[in-house]
Scaffold this motif. Structure first.
Motif, PDB file in Angstrom:
ATOM      1  N   TYR A 101       0.856  -1.231  -0.126  1.00  0.00           N
ATOM      2  CA  TYR A 101       0.021  -0.129   0.000  1.00  0.00           C
ATOM      3  C   TYR A 101       1.035   1.341  -0.103  1.00  0.00           C
ATOM      4  O   TYR A 101       1.878   1.363   0.808  1.00  0.00           O
ATOM      5  CB  TYR A 101      -0.931   0.045   1.250  1.00  0.00           C
ATOM      6  CG  TYR A 101      -1.863   0.884   1.094  1.00  0.00           C
ATOM      7  CD1 TYR A 101      -3.053   0.764   0.559  1.00  0.00           C
ATOM      8  CD2 TYR A 101      -1.809   2.332   1.482  1.00  0.00           C
ATOM      9  CE1 TYR A 101      -4.321   1.621   0.592  1.00  0.00           C
ATOM     10  CE2 TYR A 101      -2.913   3.182   1.526  1.00  0.00           C
ATOM     11  CZ  TYR A 101      -3.994   2.761   1.051  1.00  0.00           C
ATOM     12  OH  TYR A 101      -5.202   3.703   0.972  1.00  0.00           O
ATOM     13  N   LYS A 122      -5.987   0.262  -3.458  1.00  0.00           N
ATOM     14  CA  LYS A 122      -6.518   1.582  -2.846  1.00  0.00           C
ATOM     15  C   LYS A 122      -7.942   1.006  -2.359  1.00  0.00           C
ATOM     16  O   LYS A 122      -8.486   2.008  -1.563  1.00  0.00           O
ATOM     17  CB  LYS A 122      -6.311   2.471  -3.716  1.00  0.00           C
ATOM     18  CG  LYS A 122      -7.523   2.483  -4.672  1.00  0.00           C
ATOM     19  CD  LYS A 122      -7.110   3.730  -5.785  1.00  0.00           C
ATOM     20  CE  LYS A 122      -8.016   3.648  -7.015  1.00  0.00           C
ATOM     21  NZ  LYS A 122      -7.641   4.479  -8.164  1.00  0.00           N
ATOM     22  N   LYS A 163      -9.656  -0.899   2.557  1.00  0.00           N
ATOM     23  CA  LYS A 163      -9.806   0.156   3.394  1.00  0.00           C
ATOM     24  C   LYS A 163      -9.183   0.082   4.767  1.00  0.00           C
ATOM     25  O   LYS A 163      -8.512  -1.019   5.085  1.00  0.00           O
ATOM     26  CB  LYS A 163     -11.339   0.122   3.881  1.00  0.00           C
ATOM     27  CG  LYS A 163     -12.341   0.838   2.529  1.00  0.00           C
ATOM     28  CD  LYS A 163     -12.090   2.097   2.328  1.00  0.00           C
ATOM     29  CE  LYS A 163     -13.127   2.555   1.408  1.00  0.00           C
ATOM     30  NZ  LYS A 163     -13.132   2.127  -0.037  1.00  0.00           N
ATOM     31  N   GLU A 164      -9.030   1.122   5.523  1.00  0.00           N
ATOM     32  CA  GLU A 164      -8.416   1.058   6.949  1.00  0.00           C
ATOM     33  C   GLU A 164      -8.687   0.018   7.705  1.00  0.00           C
ATOM     34  O   GLU A 164      -7.609  -0.421   8.465  1.00  0.00           O
ATOM     35  CB  GLU A 164      -8.504   2.505   7.261  1.00  0.00           C
ATOM     36  CG  GLU A 164      -7.789   2.892   8.802  1.00  0.00           C
ATOM     37  CD  GLU A 164      -6.412   3.216   8.349  1.00  0.00           C
ATOM     38  OE1 GLU A 164      -6.010   3.488   7.218  1.00  0.00           O
ATOM     39  OE2 GLU A 164      -5.745   3.985   9.412  1.00  0.00           O
ATOM     40  N   ARG A 171      -6.518  -3.159   6.615  1.00  0.00           N
ATOM     41  CA  ARG A 171      -5.029  -2.966   6.488  1.00  0.00           C
ATOM     42  C   ARG A 171      -4.812  -3.020   7.860  1.00  0.00           C
ATOM     43  O   ARG A 171      -3.679  -3.554   8.492  1.00  0.00           O
ATOM     44  CB  ARG A 171      -4.972  -1.470   6.078  1.00  0.00           C
ATOM     45  CG  ARG A 171      -5.270  -1.309   4.786  1.00  0.00           C
ATOM     46  CD  ARG A 171      -4.691  -0.236   3.848  1.00  0.00           C
ATOM     47  NE  ARG A 171      -4.638   0.985   4.566  1.00  0.00           N
ATOM     48  CZ  ARG A 171      -5.443   2.085   4.291  1.00  0.00           C
ATOM     49  NH1 ARG A 171      -6.232   2.051   3.179  1.00  0.00           N
ATOM     50  NH2 ARG A 171      -5.255   3.093   4.781  1.00  0.00           N
ATOM     51  N   LYS A 172      -5.596  -2.549   8.859  1.00  0.00           N
ATOM     52  CA  LYS A 172      -5.119  -2.496  10.486  1.00  0.00           C
ATOM     53  C   LYS A 172      -5.187  -3.997  10.805  1.00  0.00           C
ATOM     54  O   LYS A 172      -4.234  -4.148  11.543  1.00  0.00           O
ATOM     55  CB  LYS A 172      -6.113  -1.751  11.202  1.00  0.00           C
ATOM     56  CG  LYS A 172      -5.614  -0.897  12.389  1.00  0.00           C
ATOM     57  CD  LYS A 172      -6.534   0.070  13.083  1.00  0.00           C
ATOM     58  CE  LYS A 172      -5.509   1.278  13.171  1.00  0.00           C
ATOM     59  NZ  LYS A 172      -6.627   2.509  13.281  1.00  0.00           N
ATOM     60  N   LEU A 184      -2.025  -5.499   9.620  1.00  0.00           N
ATOM     61  CA  LEU A 184      -0.660  -5.012  10.470  1.00  0.00           C
ATOM     62  C   LEU A 184      -0.640  -5.390  11.925  1.00  0.00           C
ATOM     63  O   LEU A 184       0.520  -5.509  12.204  1.00  0.00           O
ATOM     64  CB  LEU A 184      -0.536  -3.641   9.983  1.00  0.00           C
ATOM     65  CG  LEU A 184      -1.109  -2.487  10.495  1.00  0.00           C
ATOM     66  CD1 LEU A 184      -0.656  -2.228  12.124  1.00  0.00           C
ATOM     67  CD2 LEU A 184      -1.046  -1.318   9.852  1.00  0.00           C
ATOM     68  N   ASN A 220       4.880  -4.627  12.031  1.00  0.00           N
ATOM     69  CA  ASN A 220       3.700  -3.877  12.471  1.00  0.00           C
ATOM     70  C   ASN A 220       3.387  -2.660  11.271  1.00  0.00           C
ATOM     71  O   ASN A 220       3.140  -1.495  11.817  1.00  0.00           O
ATOM     72  CB  ASN A 220       4.190  -2.866  13.874  1.00  0.00           C
ATOM     73  CG  ASN A 220       4.009  -3.826  14.962  1.00  0.00           C
ATOM     74  OD1 ASN A 220       3.129  -4.583  15.052  1.00  0.00           O
ATOM     75  ND2 ASN A 220       4.995  -3.670  15.786  1.00  0.00           N
ATOM     76  N   ARG A 221       3.587  -3.046  10.022  1.00  0.00           N
ATOM     77  CA  ARG A 221       3.260  -2.057   8.896  1.00  0.00           C
ATOM     78  C   ARG A 221       2.982  -2.802   7.717  1.00  0.00           C
ATOM     79  O   ARG A 221       3.305  -4.059   7.635  1.00  0.00           O
ATOM     80  CB  ARG A 221       4.313  -0.974   8.854  1.00  0.00           C
ATOM     81  CG  ARG A 221       5.493  -1.330   8.420  1.00  0.00           C
ATOM     82  CD  ARG A 221       6.246  -0.035   8.074  1.00  0.00           C
ATOM     83  NE  ARG A 221       7.754  -0.411   7.544  1.00  0.00           N
ATOM     84  CZ  ARG A 221       7.801  -0.759   6.201  1.00  0.00           C
ATOM     85  NH1 ARG A 221       6.983  -1.031   5.242  1.00  0.00           N
ATOM     86  NH2 ARG A 221       9.105  -1.095   5.710  1.00  0.00           N
ATOM     87  N   THR A 237       5.278  -1.304   1.644  1.00  0.00           N
ATOM     88  CA  THR A 237       5.206  -0.038   0.382  1.00  0.00           C
ATOM     89  C   THR A 237       5.891  -0.685  -0.849  1.00  0.00           C
ATOM     90  O   THR A 237       6.646  -1.709  -0.647  1.00  0.00           O
ATOM     91  CB  THR A 237       5.992   1.197   0.930  1.00  0.00           C
ATOM     92  OG1 THR A 237       7.537   0.727   1.001  1.00  0.00           O
ATOM     93  CG2 THR A 237       5.810   1.607   2.197  1.00  0.00           C
TER      94      THR A 237
END
Lengths: 490, 255
Positions: free
Chosen positions: B195, B201, B204-205, B208-209, B212, B218-219, B222
């Motif tokens: 992301y 895209k 959604k958040e 993704r959360k 992670l 913890n992420r 990219t």
């Protein structure tokens, strides 16, 4: 030059339809879709008066005749538009705001829609019900339990002085004014002149007559002739900004006009040991980092100091290290805005100050800082202390044996304290909140929610709509007396 | 890692991970072919970025699912540069990673699978078939196939996409066995949710959360995170590594 002529032109103001603005200054910004020309009006006192009269006329002839319910519906429809990812103004805002404010695209995209959701109809109704026993008092005389009747009137015109670069915060104030049926003359800040304009234009799409009562204008803060004119036109003034701005405006507003001033505030967080168990600590660190990263702490709701209790699965120092690592990850996700030289210098100087102190062995502070630039800074203190921060993702962490024991560090700042992000066991929540309240704090919230105040919150500890309106009471004596003059009375 | 004068083809490299990989190869001296299907403007922008940085790149349109189209591209590459050293099969059929609108096991159709097979496996097949002709003659070459960590852990079951990528991993291993004798290595790289990209895209958040929180680092990945592992497998440092799948997902999948 060709590029410039073809570029999209965006008016960074909104005035009633009758008003003509002939002279502009322009600013070109580069976006991923090409250049955009922002147009700012050249204003005079006379022009401002002309605008003021128009919006007052619209308020008197139309806005004041609407029921609150109708106004709420119009605002809700505007918000619905903004909650559609395809809405052209939302897309325009998502394109321009990162360039105007420097904040990361992704952060703006997420926070803007979250923010808009707080103005849905149910939230507006909650906000109104929170302050008025009977919301219909804004529309007509309503009987009172103690006898007689009352009605509430908002100011005919509110002069809003917006500040800062957090996108959208202006809407709160604008909506508050609309709910009490006031025309709005909004002065935007140069660092975020867009959202108030776009939202007013959305209102115009839904109810053009209502939007005639709104004027959003940018001008350089402190332009005396325009300020004086605006204050004269207004029945109430709402000012946001630094203490200097507030202190400059205060003496200009006559006693007869209402003034709501929201000056500089500081927020902080407190983490109890029960929130630092092995299953919880990372979540707390993550949410706190989001509170710090969101709008680079430019909102007064964002924490500057974090008090961490000893006795959890991680020590306060480990907490600081983990927060630093998390801020590093946030920098990848939501890169911090570019800073001015002064802002960067402020961060360097606070880093140096504590690094030197640590070298001299004066105090046990440790600085954890991003290696490349000033992207983030976590300064750990072994002793409890309350420290302000130069912002832009710079925080102080201090250790304590017990949260309840550190209230003394808050004592020097009662008039500045605002939000406290609190993570403690339910048994401690009310007691700690009471202590915080007695020291001047006006909002206790969960970590991760610090930047999102709930609808109906007591902004800076006060009321919102009730501070704007005035009441007229018909006393029961007048009510009864009137009966006597009915020719049909026995 | 030095890729000086190596000729590298990255399919689907006008944007996202592909563009990041192309730029990374170019920065290290490679001459990169930016393959694209439709997005000429974006592909030219990648070429421009690379040229501005002093690198060499050229954009070439080709539909990797079409044998003739790939044949022509490869012939053009050979004509222009004389060799093909590295291919990265990164292109895929358009896919939107949207957990809310994904097809469930009971709504998905065989055509959906076919479309993904065509984009992932057939695309790689066409490119590898053409490239191996030249690589065999050179007695060297590196082939890399982009797969996904969803193969090991379908945290959101994108049936068609993940099944096709699983097939691509099988393709990778079989190819490795046959091409090993020519000194050609074939490996796969399996990113986690990367992301931001155009495909991700719509994730959604909340999802993704969720991902992670299960990820040791913890992420999310990219596009830049994928570079190192791909460059490693494409480099001389990985000369004795073939048929492998390297997961680049912050530790979400450990096998």
């Amino acid at each position: 030059m060709a590029k410039y002529a073809e570029a999209e032109h965006i008016k960074m103001y909104k005035v009633p339809t009758k008003i003509r603005i002939d002279e502009h200054t322009e600013k070109i910004i580069e976006t991923t879709d090409g250049n955009v020309v922002l147009q700012f009006p050249v204003l005079t006192g006379d022009k401002l008066r002309e605008i003021g009269k128009e919006i007052l006329k619209a308020q008197e002839r139309y806005l004041s005749t609407l029921t609150v319910q109708t106004i709420v519906t119009v605002i809700d429809q505007a918000v619905q538009k903004w909650l559609d990812p395809e809405y052209p103004f939302r897309q325009l805002a998502e394109k321009l705001l990162p360039e105007i404010t420097g904040y990361s695209k992704e952060m703006i995209r997420i926070s803007l829609k979250r923010y808009m959701r707080t103005f849905r109809k149910k939230e507006l109704l909650r906000f109104l019900d929170e302050e008025f026993d009977q919301v219909a008092m804004l529309d007509e005389f309503r009987p009172r339990k103690s006898g007689g009747l009352s009605r509430a009137f908002g100011p005919r015109l509110i002069f809003h002085i917006f500040s800062g670069n957090v996108p959208g915060v202006q809407l709160w104030s604008l909506i508050m004014g609309l709910l009490v049926k006031s025309a709005a003359l909004g002065k935007t800040s140069s660092t975020e002149p867009l959202m108030a304009v776009l939202f007013s234009k959305t209102l115009a799409e839904i109810d053009p007559l209502l939007a005639e009562a709104l004027a959003i204008l940018p001008w350089k803060g402190g332009t005396a002739s325009l300020e004086t004119e605006a204050i004269e036109l207004a029945e109430a003034v709402i000012v946001y900004g630094s203490n200097q701005t507030v202190e400059r405006i205060k003496p200009k507003v006559p006693q007869t006009k209402r003034l709501l001033a929201y000056g500089h505030k500081i927020s902080f967080a407190m983490i109890g040991k029960e929130a630092l168990t092995p299953d919880r600590y990372y979540d707390v660190v993550h949410r706190l980092a989001e509170d710090i990263a969101m709008y680079d702490q430019q909102s007064c709701l964002s924490p500057q100091t974090i008090v961490v209790e000893k006795g959890g699965a991680i020590t306060p120092k480990q907490f600081a290290q983990m927060l630093a690592a998390e801020l590093q990850r946030f920098d990848l996700k939501w890169p911090r805005a570019e800073l001015t030289d002064e802002e960067a210098l402020a961060i360097h100087s606070v880093r140096h100050h504590y690094e030197l102190e640590a070298l001299n062995g004066q105090q046990c502070s440790v600085v954890y800082a991003s290696s490349k630039d000033t992207a983030w800074t976590v300064i750990y203190h072994s002793d409890a202390a309350f420290n302000g921060s130069p912002l832009n993702r710079t925080v102080h962490i201090c250790a304590t044996i017990q949260l309840e024991a550190v209230m003394d560090i808050l004592k020097p700042y009662p008039s500045y304290l605002q939000s406290c992000g609190l993570a403690v066991h339910p048994n401690r929540l009310l007691q700690l909140a009471a202590l915080l309240g007695s020291h001047g704090v006006d909002r206790v919230t969960a970590i991760g929610e610090m930047n999102r105040a709930q609808a109906g919150w007591h902004h800076d500890g006060g009321l919102n709509l009730l501070q704007l309106v005035r009441f007229i009471d018909i006393e029961s004596s007048a009510e009864w007396d009137a009966e006597r003059y009915d020719p049909d009375v026995e | 890692m030095d890729f000086k004068d190596k000729v590298v083809l990255v399919t689907g490299s006008s944007r996202g991970i592909g563009a990041a990989l192309a730029k990374a190869f170019a920065q290290r001296g490679a001459c990169v072919i930016i393959n694209y299907l439709k997005n000429e403007t974006l592909a030219e922008k990648v070429v421009e970025d690379i040229s501005e940085g002093g690198g060499q790149a050229v954009a070439m349109q080709a539909d990797v699912t079409d044998e003739e189209s790939v044949k022509k591209m490869m012939a053009d590459i050979i004509e222009a540069f004389g060799v093909i050293d590295i291919v990265v099969n990164n292109a895929l059929s358009h896919y939107s990673f949207n957990p809310k609108t994904r097809k469930t096991a009971w709504t998905i159709k065989w055509e959906d699978y076919q479309q993904q097979f065509s984009g992932s496996v057939q695309g790689a097949f066409n490119v590898c078939q053409e490239a191996m002709v030249y690589m065999k003659a050179q007695m060297s070459g590196r082939m890399l196939n982009m797969v996904t960590n969803l193969i090991d852990f379908p945290v959101v079951p994108y049936h068609d996409y993940t099944t096709a990528k699983t097939a691509l991993l099988g393709f990778t291993r079989n190819l490795a066995k046959d091409l090993g004798s020519y000194g050609i290595t074939v490996n796969a790289v399996a990113p986690g949710l990367t992301y931001p990209t155009d495909s991700s895209k719509e994730t959604k958040e909340d999802v993704r959360k969720m991902i992670l929180t299960m990820t040791p680092l913890n992420r999310l990945a990219t596009p830049e995170d994928i570079i190192g592992p791909v460059l490693f497998l494409a480099s001389d440092l990985a000369a004795f590594v073939t048929g492998q799948c390297l997961r680049v997902d912050g530790g979400l999948v450990m096998v």
